[in-house]
Design a protein around this motif. Structure first.
Motif, mmCIF file in Angstrom:
data_model
loop_
_atom_site.group_PDB
_atom_site.id
_atom_site.type_symbol
_atom_site.label_atom_id
_atom_site.label_comp_id
_atom_site.label_asym_id
_atom_site.label_seq_id
_atom_site.Cartn_x
_atom_site.Cartn_y
_atom_site.Cartn_z
ATOM 1 N N CYS A 157 0.847 -1.188 0.000
ATOM 2 C CA CYS A 157 0.000 0.000 0.000
ATOM 3 C C CYS A 157 0.889 1.247 0.000
ATOM 4 O O CYS A 157 2.063 1.184 0.339
ATOM 5 C CB CYS A 157 -0.952 0.008 1.192
ATOM 6 N N VAL A 158 0.340 2.356 -0.398
ATOM 7 C CA VAL A 158 1.060 3.617 -0.592
ATOM 8 C C VAL A 158 2.291 3.369 -1.464
ATOM 9 O O VAL A 158 3.421 3.583 -1.061
ATOM 10 C CB VAL A 158 1.463 4.275 0.749
ATOM 11 N N GLN A 159 2.069 2.920 -2.654
ATOM 12 C CA GLN A 159 3.168 2.577 -3.548
ATOM 13 C C GLN A 159 3.895 3.820 -4.055
ATOM 14 O O GLN A 159 3.276 4.785 -4.480
ATOM 15 C CB GLN A 159 2.632 1.770 -4.740
ATOM 16 N N LYS A 160 5.221 3.784 -3.957
ATOM 17 C CA LYS A 160 6.104 4.851 -4.452
ATOM 18 C C LYS A 160 5.744 6.224 -3.872
ATOM 19 O O LYS A 160 5.929 7.244 -4.524
ATOM 20 C CB LYS A 160 6.092 4.902 -5.977
ATOM 21 N N GLY A 161 5.236 6.237 -2.656
ATOM 22 C CA GLY A 161 4.966 7.501 -1.989
ATOM 23 C C GLY A 161 3.675 8.167 -2.375
ATOM 24 O O GLY A 161 3.421 9.306 -1.981
ATOM 25 N N VAL A 162 2.833 7.489 -3.134
ATOM 26 C CA VAL A 162 1.557 8.067 -3.546
ATOM 27 C C VAL A 162 0.485 7.631 -2.549
ATOM 28 O O VAL A 162 0.149 6.445 -2.455
ATOM 29 C CB VAL A 162 1.176 7.622 -4.967
ATOM 30 N N ILE A 163 -0.053 8.594 -1.795
ATOM 31 C CA ILE A 163 -1.005 8.280 -0.733
ATOM 32 C C ILE A 163 -2.271 7.628 -1.285
ATOM 33 O O ILE A 163 -2.806 6.686 -0.725
ATOM 34 C CB ILE A 163 -1.362 9.551 0.061
ATOM 35 N N GLY A 164 -2.764 8.118 -2.426
ATOM 36 C CA GLY A 164 -3.931 7.507 -3.059
ATOM 37 C C GLY A 164 -5.184 7.637 -2.212
ATOM 38 O O GLY A 164 -5.435 8.665 -1.584
ATOM 39 N N GLY A 183 6.383 1.500 -13.513
ATOM 40 C CA GLY A 183 5.543 0.510 -12.855
ATOM 41 C C GLY A 183 5.917 0.381 -11.391
ATOM 42 O O GLY A 183 6.658 1.198 -10.832
ATOM 43 N N PHE A 184 5.406 -0.677 -10.772
ATOM 44 C CA PHE A 184 5.735 -0.904 -9.365
ATOM 45 C C PHE A 184 6.175 -2.337 -9.174
ATOM 46 O O PHE A 184 5.491 -3.277 -9.577
ATOM 47 C CB PHE A 184 4.545 -0.606 -8.454
ATOM 48 N N GLY A 185 7.331 -2.506 -8.557
ATOM 49 C CA GLY A 185 7.828 -3.812 -8.151
ATOM 50 C C GLY A 185 8.135 -3.797 -6.664
ATOM 51 O O GLY A 185 8.221 -2.730 -6.048
ATOM 52 N N ALA A 186 8.299 -4.964 -6.075
ATOM 53 C CA ALA A 186 8.580 -5.059 -4.641
ATOM 54 C C ALA A 186 9.796 -4.222 -4.283
ATOM 55 O O ALA A 186 10.816 -4.257 -4.966
ATOM 56 C CB ALA A 186 8.798 -6.515 -4.258
ATOM 57 N N ARG A 187 9.696 -3.463 -3.222
ATOM 58 C CA ARG A 187 10.788 -2.598 -2.774
ATOM 59 C C ARG A 187 10.693 -2.383 -1.278
ATOM 60 O O ARG A 187 9.724 -2.755 -0.630
ATOM 61 C CB ARG A 187 10.748 -1.257 -3.516
ATOM 62 N N ARG A 188 11.712 -1.744 -0.732
ATOM 63 C CA ARG A 188 11.776 -1.520 0.707
ATOM 64 C C ARG A 188 10.771 -0.453 1.151
ATOM 65 O O ARG A 188 10.398 0.431 0.385
ATOM 66 C CB ARG A 188 13.188 -1.084 1.121
ATOM 67 N N THR A 189 10.389 -0.578 2.407
ATOM 68 C CA THR A 189 9.526 0.423 3.029
ATOM 69 C C THR A 189 10.317 1.699 3.257
ATOM 70 O O THR A 189 11.499 1.659 3.598
ATOM 71 C CB THR A 189 8.972 -0.112 4.355
ATOM 72 N N ARG A 190 9.660 2.860 3.084
ATOM 73 C CA ARG A 190 10.317 4.149 3.313
ATOM 74 C C ARG A 190 9.454 5.058 4.184
ATOM 75 O O ARG A 190 8.226 5.035 4.100
ATOM 76 C CB ARG A 190 10.611 4.852 1.988
ATOM 77 N N LEU A 191 10.145 5.827 5.012
ATOM 78 C CA LEU A 191 9.511 6.927 5.728
ATOM 79 C C LEU A 191 9.733 8.185 4.907
ATOM 80 O O LEU A 191 10.862 8.479 4.513
ATOM 81 C CB LEU A 191 10.134 7.096 7.115
ATOM 82 N N ILE A 192 8.665 8.924 4.630
ATOM 83 C CA ILE A 192 8.761 10.087 3.762
ATOM 84 C C ILE A 192 8.313 11.335 4.507
ATOM 85 O O ILE A 192 7.217 11.381 5.068
ATOM 86 C CB ILE A 192 7.905 9.897 2.489
ATOM 87 N N VAL A 193 9.187 12.327 4.512
ATOM 88 C CA VAL A 193 8.839 13.651 5.034
ATOM 89 C C VAL A 193 8.558 14.543 3.825
ATOM 90 O O VAL A 193 9.449 14.803 3.022
ATOM 91 C CB VAL A 193 9.976 14.235 5.894
ATOM 92 N N GLU A 194 7.330 14.959 3.693
ATOM 93 C CA GLU A 194 6.916 15.795 2.561
ATOM 94 C C GLU A 194 6.909 17.263 2.990
ATOM 95 O O GLU A 194 6.301 17.615 4.003
ATOM 96 C CB GLU A 194 5.531 15.383 2.080
ATOM 97 N N CYS A 195 7.592 18.094 2.224
ATOM 98 C CA CYS A 195 7.729 19.504 2.575
ATOM 99 C C CYS A 195 7.407 20.393 1.374
ATOM 100 O O CYS A 195 7.261 19.917 0.242
ATOM 101 C CB CYS A 195 9.161 19.808 3.047
ATOM 102 N N GLU A 196 7.321 21.675 1.652
ATOM 103 C CA GLU A 196 7.237 22.685 0.590
ATOM 104 C C GLU A 196 8.408 23.645 0.765
ATOM 105 O O GLU A 196 8.657 24.141 1.864
ATOM 106 C CB GLU A 196 5.921 23.454 0.675
#
Length: 342
Positions: free
Chosen positions: A198-205, A252-265
């Motif tokens: 879920c939340v693939q490639k940082g896209v909250i969706g 596309g999306f393939g299996a990858r590691r989990t990431r913590l993302i800090v989103e800023c402006e």
């Protein structure tokens, strides 16, 4: 001829006796197991201990062939638990905080059942523990349930841009969240490669409220000037992730590691600080494991973030680095390490 018949009869009797031992039809009397079910402890430095809560529990006993021999009811914690079992080799599974009682056909069926990440809540984490035992007499068995998920805590963000030309522009922290998180896990919650994310490639969706409660802190709008710190702790929960060959970005999306993302402006542009989990320890990066607390004690921002939430390379302005320190602890024991994010 009579000797052969007698030998066949003797072998048949032995087989019948062996079969009876598993089915409980022999003269050996059942024994009583008293069961004590608790929770694996949490380190004191993790201030929020709500995820220690244990509501209801169940213990299941499987015989050596994997068949369900007996089970307790799904009862409130504190209830006296006891089971009558036939002596022999057993696999015991204790579970806690599930939405309903487990009713598997056998051990294989139990481990084939998948539990959504959103079946957890921050105050009621799904828990389990397995024990392989050889029962010979009545006695007590203690369980220390472990969470199927792990906890990620970001404690502090420091801005220390190393180019003065960019230091005057304020940085706004908009939201913090987890990406590339396993959708489901079975009761063993092993660190294998997840079948879905879920939340693939940082896209909250379109995360629902239950998903956001575990994975997202949004609406922050915190202003971070140079040489200042943001000290509000943020806590997230994820299932184990055993991916070792990481992938970044892509169409596309393939299996990858989990990431913590800090989103800023920054300077009118959205930027990201994607932190791959877990950190590097002893020169290598391990896998994300159940029942551990991954504490990012300090995230230091030395440049504007990257334009892609899943790709740490690049930046919206200057090409510098940021650093962070992660401490990974089991809910009972742990270790620490430092990593640089380039």
């Amino acid at each position: 001829m009579k000797k052969i018949i007698y030998m066949i009869a003797a072998v048949a009797a032995l087989c019948a006796c062996s079969k009876d031992l598993e089915t409980g039809n022999q003269e050996t009397k059942p024994v009583t197991l008293k069961l004590d079910v608790g929770v694996d402890g949490t380190k004191a430095y993790v201030n929020d201990d709500s995820d220690q809560a244990l509501d209801k529990v169940q213990v299941m006993v499987f015989n050596s062939r994997g068949n369900l021999e007996t089970t307790t009811d799904y009862v409130s914690i504190g209830t006296q638990l006891a089971l009558s079992v036939i002596p022999g080799s057993k696999t015991l599974w204790a579970v806690g905080n599930l939405s309903a009682k487990c009713s598997p056909d056998d051990l294989e069926d139990l481990l084939n059942q998948q539990y959504a990440l959103t079946a957890n809540t921050p105050s009621k984490m799904l828990m389990s523990e397995c024990k392989e035992v050889n029962i010979t007499q009545s006695g007590n068995i203690q369980f220390s349930l472990q969470r199927m998920a792990c906890k990620i805590v970001l404690e502090k963000i420091v801005r220390d841009f190393n180019q003065s030309a960019y230091a005057e522009i304020p940085l706004y922290i908009k939201r913090i969240y987890l990406s590339n998180v396993a959708n489901t896990a079975n009761l063993a919650a092993a660190s294998g490669v997840p079948s879905s994310f879920c939340v693939q490639k940082g896209v909250i969706g379109n995360l629902d409220a239950a998903g956001k409660a575990l994975l997202v802190d949004e609406g922050l709008n915190e202003t971070l000037y140079d040489e200042t710190a943001y000290t509000t702790a943020h806590t997230f929960y994820a299932y184990p992730n055993g991916v070792t060959n990481d992938v970044f970005g892509g169409d596309g999306f393939g299996a990858r590691r989990t990431r913590l993302i800090v989103e800023c402006e920054y300077n009118g542009s959205t930027c990201y600080y994607p932190i791959t989990l877990p950190g590097i320890d002893g020169g290598s990066r391990g896998v994300l494991e159940r029942n551990k607390v991954y504490r990012i004690t300090q995230l230091t921002l030395l440049r504007p973030g990257a334009p892609d939430p899943d790709v740490p390379d690049g930046e919206v302005s200057s090409l510098q680095t940021c650093t962070f320190t992660i401490q990974a602890d089991s809910w009972s024991t742990g270790h620490s390490y430092t990593e640089t994010f380039n």
